[in-house]
Structure formats: C-alpha cells, structure tokens
Design an enzyme around this catalytic site. Structure first.
Site, PDB file in Angstrom:
ATOM      1  NE  ARG A   8       7.456  -3.311   6.274  1.00 39.87           N
ATOM      2  CZ  ARG A   8       6.179  -2.888   6.280  1.00 39.87           C
ATOM      3  NH1 ARG A   8       5.658  -2.373   5.192  1.00 39.87           N
ATOM      4  NH2 ARG A   8       5.447  -3.000   7.351  1.00 39.87           N
ATOM      5  NE  ARG A  19       6.329  -0.390  10.191  1.00 44.13           N
ATOM      6  CZ  ARG A  19       5.192  -0.332   9.521  1.00 44.13           C
ATOM      7  NH1 ARG A  19       5.167   0.176   8.294  1.00 44.13           N
ATOM      8  NH2 ARG A  19       4.079  -0.759  10.056  1.00 44.13           N
ATOM      9  NE  ARG A  60       1.765  -4.259  11.273  1.00 43.24           N
ATOM     10  CZ  ARG A  60       2.935  -4.346  10.643  1.00 43.24           C
ATOM     11  NH1 ARG A  60       3.999  -4.848  11.247  1.00 43.24           N
ATOM     12  NH2 ARG A  60       3.041  -3.929   9.406  1.00 43.24           N
ATOM     13  CE  LYS A  88      -2.240  -0.640   3.573  1.00 41.10           C
ATOM     14  NZ  LYS A  88      -2.012   0.065   4.791  1.00 41.10           N
ATOM     15  NE  ARG A  96      -4.734   0.138   9.462  1.00 40.35           N
ATOM     16  CZ  ARG A  96      -3.569   0.574   8.960  1.00 40.35           C
ATOM     17  NH1 ARG A  96      -3.324   1.855   8.867  1.00 40.35           N
ATOM     18  NH2 ARG A  96      -2.664  -0.271   8.561  1.00 40.35           N
TER      19      ARG A  96
END
Ligand code: ADP
Length: 186
Positions: free
Chosen positions: A127, A133, A144, A13, A88
């Site tokens: 990632r 992160r 998540r 996204k 969301r």
C-alpha cells in the site's frame, strides 16, 4: 446499531468498515480519515496530529476524544454508527462509554479483524507504494504495529468480558471478509 471495528494496521479495517457501514446504513467514522482530512486542510488539529501520525504514535487522547465527541454528536449518528480506529486505548474506551452514556446509548458490538502479522506487513508495504501516506514507511509501519500490540490489543479482553466481541478472520478476498463480518453482526 453502534459498532466498533478493531484490528491491527493493515488488517483491512478501513475497507471493511466502509463496505459494512454502507450495508448497515450507518455512517463510517474513521479517526485516521478525520485526522488526515485535518492534516490536508492545514487546521490546528491537523498540524498537532501530524507530528504523532508521522512517527507511528497515537495522537494524544485530549485531541482525539474531543474530535470523536463532536463527530458522534452529529444528527447522522442518531440511529447508529460504525467507529473505525476508535477507541484505541483503555482511556478512550472509558471516554467513549461516558460520551454515549450522556444520551443513554452504548456500543452494541465490537468486531476484531484478525490477520497474520507477516501478511499485514506485506500489505502495508504494498500500500505504501500507492497510498502517499507519510506513515506508510517500513520503520513507521513497524512502530504502528508495536503501538497496536501494546495499547490497543488489550481492548479485546475488555470487550470480550462485556460479551460484545466478535472475532472475524480478515484473511481472504474483500467480499468474503465483509460477508463474514455481516454474518457476525446479524
Ligand atoms: P492504521 O492503518 O495504522 O490503523 P489509521 O488510518 O486508522 O491507520 O490511523 C492513522 C494514525 O492516526 C494512527 O497511527 C494514529 O497516529 C492516528 N489515530 C487514529 N485513530 C486514533 C486514536 N483513536 N487515537 C489516537 N491516535 C489515532
């Protein structure tokens, strides 16, 4: 043009929203990026948001809605914007509708990037090695994805009923996917 981007964590996204917003000439507004900027800057909002983000949970609507309201009131959003990561929840959909209605505006299109779940977990774990992160750990990634399925996936039905939803296959090369998104928006 007022566009909303949806898709599970790892769907690409952020990458696509960046490319597509540049092509459309509208600002890219990522609630995840706004939260991370606040976390980095050590603001009160950032300190509050970090607790939730690190657990893979959504930041409370009271915090998120106000942040988005401020951002889209900015002059650069007058001609449109691309929202990435908001709304969301069903409550956020109503809140966004209300914010826009105040100035006689509405959402024009909702793009859902679709991906295969195994592929997303793989991408996120990859990632995780470079992103830095704190929410890119296997356990938090799984949470998540669960939260997305429970709270955000139902939004596609809401936007489909309004005739705004376009689903775009998010698998393949970055450029292929952005070409598909732009074609769906034109
Ligand atoms: P992801 O790749 O998981 O979609 P984002 O960068 O979009 O990541 O968001 C990271 C985190 O920021 C989310 O897990 C959540 O805690 C918080 N967040 C972002 N957008 C929202 C929102 N609209 N409502 C509540 N929390 C949000």
């Amino acid at each position: 043009m007022r566009v909303v981007f949806m898709g599970p964590p790892g769907a690409g996204k952020g990458t696509q929203a960046q490319l597509v917003s540049t092509a459309l000439g509208v600002p890219h507004i990522s609630t995840g990026d706004l939260f991370r900027a606040n976390v980095g800057g050590g603001t009160a909002l950032g300190i509050e948001a970090k607790r939730y983000m690190d657990a893979g949970e959504y930041v409370p609507d009271s915090v998120t809605n106000e942040m988005v309201r401020d951002r889209i009131a900015n002059a650069d959003c007058a001609a449109g914007f691309l929202l990435d990561g908001y709304p969301r929840t069903v409550e956020q959909v109503a809140e966004l509708d209300a914010m826009l209605a105040e100035s006689g505006q509405q959402i024009d299109r909702v793009v859902e990037l679709t991906v295969v779940t195994d592929e997303v977990v793989g991408r996120l774990l990859l990632r995780a090695q470079t992103s830095g992160r704190s929410d890119d750990t296997e356990e938090v990634i799984r949470r998540r994805l669960e939260v997305y399925a429970e709270q955000t996936a139902p939004l596609t039905a809401v936007y489909r009923d309004r005739g705004l939803l376009v689903q775009v296959d998010g698998m393949g090369e970055i450029d292929e996917v952005s070409a598909r998104v732009l074609a769906a928006l034109r």
